[in-house]
Design a protein around this motif. Structure first.
Motif, short mmCIF file in Angstrom:
data_model
loop_
_atom_site.label_atom_id
_atom_site.label_comp_id
_atom_site.label_asym_id
_atom_site.label_seq_id
_atom_site.Cartn_x
_atom_site.Cartn_y
_atom_site.Cartn_z
N CYS A 546 31.53 43.55 41.88
CA CYS A 546 31.21 42.39 42.72
C CYS A 546 32.42 41.47 42.86
CB CYS A 546 30.03 41.64 42.13
SG CYS A 546 28.48 42.56 42.15
N LEU A 547 33.12 41.24 41.75
CA LEU A 547 34.31 40.37 41.79
C LEU A 547 35.40 40.98 42.66
CD1 LEU A 547 34.64 39.17 38.06
CD2 LEU A 547 33.92 37.84 40.05
N ILE A 550 34.38 40.42 46.45
CA ILE A 550 34.53 39.06 46.97
C ILE A 550 35.98 38.61 46.93
CG2 ILE A 550 32.15 38.42 46.45
CD1 ILE A 550 34.83 37.00 44.29
N SER A 551 36.82 39.36 46.16
CA SER A 551 38.25 39.02 46.13
C SER A 551 38.96 39.56 47.36
CB SER A 551 38.90 39.60 44.87
OG SER A 551 38.34 39.02 43.72
N THR A 555 33.63 36.36 53.02
CA THR A 555 32.20 36.04 53.06
C THR A 555 31.82 35.34 54.36
OG1 THR A 555 32.62 33.96 51.93
CG2 THR A 555 32.04 35.89 50.56
N VAL A 620 27.19 36.52 42.61
CA VAL A 620 28.63 36.38 42.89
C VAL A 620 28.85 36.02 44.37
CG1 VAL A 620 30.85 37.58 42.92
CG2 VAL A 620 29.24 37.97 41.03
N TYR A 621 28.18 36.74 45.24
CA TYR A 621 28.33 36.47 46.68
C TYR A 621 27.93 35.05 47.01
CZ TYR A 621 27.38 36.60 51.68
OH TYR A 621 27.32 36.29 53.04
N VAL A 624 30.62 32.49 45.82
CA VAL A 624 31.84 32.49 46.65
C VAL A 624 31.53 32.03 48.07
CG1 VAL A 624 33.68 33.95 47.58
CG2 VAL A 624 32.85 34.31 45.24
N ASP A 629 36.69 29.35 47.03
CA ASP A 629 37.53 29.75 45.90
C ASP A 629 37.00 29.19 44.58
OD1 ASP A 629 39.17 31.15 47.55
OD2 ASP A 629 40.62 29.53 47.79
N LYS A 632 34.70 31.64 43.25
CA LYS A 632 35.35 32.77 42.57
C LYS A 632 35.63 32.41 41.10
CE LYS A 632 37.60 34.55 46.73
NZ LYS A 632 38.89 34.87 47.37
N ALA A 635 32.48 32.52 39.13
CA ALA A 635 32.03 33.89 38.85
C ALA A 635 32.82 34.49 37.68
CB ALA A 635 32.20 34.74 40.10
N ILE A 636 34.16 34.19 37.67
CA ILE A 636 34.98 34.69 36.56
C ILE A 636 34.58 34.03 35.25
CG2 ILE A 636 37.32 34.80 35.66
CD1 ILE A 636 38.29 35.00 38.57
#
Length: 730
Positions: A546-547, A550-551, A555, A620-621, A624, A629, A632, A635-636
């Protein structure tokens, strides 16, 4: 809105299919997360399968020990065991090489068996046993897991030695118990007899007390007798000395009498023979005179001759009488001074001899007197003279007969009797002297014996009195013992004790070597460590996928005014969700097909994986899509918190309290648990709880994105524009 969002989804698929670069990138993104899962699962597939390549140094310095005249060397036995052990790469070396190897990293650990290892183990037979030690050195900076593995190896060594030692010691003890049981069984009649003996003693205790009291009384009496005997010993000594002196004197006198008898015997015999000869001659002479005419001149010579002969005989008789009197005096002295030492009585035969000597003297005196008076009868009275001569001749004849008879009686009876009695008296006195001498020599020994007996009697009396004083204690203890035996007989059968002691030493030794066997039942068996880690790494790879998406993927759609923010959110959610599901299917298929992970429930495994992918992608989506950002970063951060706090690698109970607190709120917690249910076996109560939580979380984030995307995007776009002015952010 749904139709428009669906059109956006189809448009994304069209663009991907027509643009080979996009297709290539998307394809790479679908496979990349699976590599993360597969490589980690494979690496942890069986981490303990290759511990035989983990170098560990072993140093044996044990010098052995003697236990009951038997040499033991536990260190050497341990080395022999490890040489056949393949759990680790054992290196048998010196202490210097081992320490250098651990310090420089050539060995992960070193195990030292000290010099006194066996000797300390041997102290188990002493009153003060000492624990043996094994020294363990480890270099923990080389690796965080290796020290735990080597420590486990050291623990296994200690456990093996301990179990072997316990087994050996218990084996010896059990052998002794077995022998003891056999001996007790052999001695069972004696044990029964002993029990009866105790009961008999209990009954005889009053009689024993009376006996002890009687012994004390008898000891007092014996002591008085010994004391009296000790007092009489000096008098006995004096009496013995006096008796010896008397016997010695008597022996001297008897010897003297014997010597006198020996000296006088020939003379007495000669005198008696002479007297007999004279009386015979006188008798013959008188017989001749009777035949002659009286001649006064011749008569005078005859009477003178008779007178001379009679006088000589009388003198001989006087000498004989004196010799007999000397012997009689000695005999009387013996009879008076040693009446108890000898029964010899010499006076009676000597008196008889003296009487006969006196009779002879009287007869001779009468002959002499008659011979002398015959001178006056010669003148004028011849008839009367002849009558006197006849009388004189008869007297002479009688004297001759008595002299001959006395000579024969003295020679045949008196002298042998006197000799015999003197010899018997000497023999008796010699025996009495020997006896008294022995008595005299024995008196010191008797005195010493009496003194020793007195001492021993005093000690014995004291011991008996001590025993008598201890009687109440003994009485109580014997009764207690008897009562205890009765209680034991009532509650315990000695045959059961014998059966308990008589065992199989080898079987018992094996039991004590491992008294408890872990009977493990795996309710949800997991084949290996890699299979056990599959749920964690699969869930982690889904989040990582997922990460990655989105990286690289946007989106939003760069067509202002064409679609609303809500339409774009839903439309792109379909696109991201589809790619995420493809990623998940690839990961799970590779887990089963490529790695060979054993999954108990394969279909739920895939279904649960797809659900987790949809939920994670929605989280995650949404972050983001709504926060840009910043989302993101969120999510991390959420990934980091979940790796540490989800309990995927370590039980949550072992983690710090913060992670224990956040654990119930983390999606990883329920996703990993759901995958574990599919891999190991489903418990539907837990599964339903996990499904509901994930479904609720997914719906909550989707709802949040639909409601707040447009409003939040206006604020984040302003922040994004401001950050791009620095040319540091894209």
């Amino acid at each position: 809105m749904v139709k428009t969002s669906w059109n956006i989804f189809k448009l994304d698929l069209k663009h991907i299919s027509k643009n080979w670069v996009a297709a290539l990138l998307i394809g790479g993104l679908t496979f990349l997360p699976s590599l993360y899962a597969w490589l980690n699962i494979y690496a942890t597939w069986d981490p303990y399968a290759h511990t035989d390549q983990l170098p560990v140094a072993i140093v044996n310095e044990d010098e052995g020990a003697m236990v009951r005249d038997k040499q033991i060397d536990v260190g050497k036995e341990l080395i022999n065991t490890l040489q056949d052990n393949k759990d680790m790469d054992w290196s048998f070396t010196t202490s210097e090489e081992a320490m250098d190897g651990v310090e420089y990293g050539d060995y992960f650990a070193a195990i030292f068996i000290p010099k006194d290892f066996s000797s300390k183990l041997a102290t188990v037979t002493s009153g003060e046993p000492k624990k043996a030690e094994i020294h363990y050195f480890v270099n923990e900076k080389l690796n965080s897991i290796a020290p735990k593995i080597t420590e486990k190896g050291a623990s296994v060594i200690v456990d093996k030695v301990s179990r072997r030692f316990i087994s050996t010691v218990n084996g010896v003890v059990l052998d002794l118990f077995n022998e003891l049981g056999i001996e007790i069984e052999k001695d069972l009649p004696d044990i029964k007899k002993f029990e009866q003996y105790i009961f008999d003693i209990q009954k005889q205790l009053p009689a024993i007390q009376q006996t002890l009291e009687g012994i004390v009384t008898d000891a007092n009496s014996a002591k008085r007798i010994i004391n009296k005997a000790q007092q009489l010993l000096p008098e006995a000594k004096r009496t013995t000395n006096s008796g010896l002196k008397t016997i010695n004197d008597t022996l001297d006198q008897l010897t003297t009498a014997q010597n006198r008898l020996e000296a006088a015997a020939p003379r007495i015999k000669a005198d008696l023979e002479k007297i007999a000869t004279i009386t015979n001659e006188t008798n013959d002479f008188l017989k001749q005179i009777q035949q002659l005419s009286p001649d006064f001149t011749e008569w005078n010579r005859t009477t003178q001759a008779i007178d001379d002969r009679v006088t000589g005989s009388i003198e001989k008789l006087d000498g004989l009488e004196q010799d007999l009197l000397n012997i009689k005096n000695v005999a009387e002295q013996l009879n008076g001074e040693q009446a108890n030492a000898t029964d010899a009585s010499l006076s009676q035969p000597i008196d008889v001899a003296l009487l006969k000597v006196d009779n002879l003297k009287n007869l001779l005196n009468e002959i002499q007197q008659n011979a002398r008076t015959m001178d006056s009868l010669v003148q004028g009275e011849e008839e009367r003279l002849r009558n006197s001569i006849n009388d004189l001749q008869k007297i002479a004849e009688n004297t001759s007969i008595q002299a001959n008879s006395f000579l024969k009686e003295y020679t045949d009876t008196i002298e042998p009797y006197i000799r015999k009695e003197i010899a018997q008296a000497l023999k008796t006195l010699t025996s009495a002297k020997a006896l008294l001498t022995e008595v005299q020599n024995t008196i010191p020994e008797v005195q010493q014996t009496l003194t020793s007996a007195d001492t021993h009697l005093t000690q014995g009396k004291q011991q008996v009195e001590s025993a008598l004083n201890q009687y109440p204690y003994v009485y109580e203890k014997v009764n207690q013992l008897a009562n205890r035996i009765e209680d034991i007989q009532g509650t315990t059968d000695i045959n059961e004790i014998i059966d308990l002691l008589q065992n199989n030493p080898q079987a018992e030794r094996s039991f004590f070597e491992e008294p408890i066997v872990l009977n493990e039942t795996k309710l949800f068996p997991i084949k290996n460590y890699g299979t056990g880690m599959t749920p964690f790494y699969t869930v982690l790879s889904i989040w990582v996928g997922c990460l990655l998406l989105i990286s690289l993927l946007s989106t939003d759609i760069n067509r202002e005014g064409t679609f609303t923010a809500r339409q774009i959110y839903v439309g792109r959610l379909f696109t991201f969700g589809l790619i995420g599901c493809i990623q998940t299917l690839i990961v799970m298929t590779g887990d089963i097909v490529l790695l060979g992970v054993t999954v108990k429930e394969p279909l739920p495994f895939f279904l649960f994986g797809l659900l987790i992918s949809i939920v994670f992608m929605s989280i995650v989506y949404t972050l983001v899509s709504v926060f840009g950002d910043v989302g993101k970063a969120m999510a991390i951060i959420l990934l980091v918190l979940q790796i540490a706090g989800s309990g995927g690698t370590y039980p949550i109970m072992l983690l710090p309290s913060f992670f224990q607190w956040i654990n119930p709120f983390l999606p990883f917690t329920y996703a990993i648990d759901l995958m574990r249910e599919a891999v190991g076996g489903i418990v539907w109560a837990r599964t339903i709880k996990d499904l509901l939580f994930l479904a609720v979380v997914g719906l909550a984030f989707i709802t949040f994105g639909i409601v707040f995307k447009e409003k939040m995007n206006k604020a984040t776009n302003h922040l994004l524009a401001k950050s791009r002015e620095t040319d540091l952010f894209h």
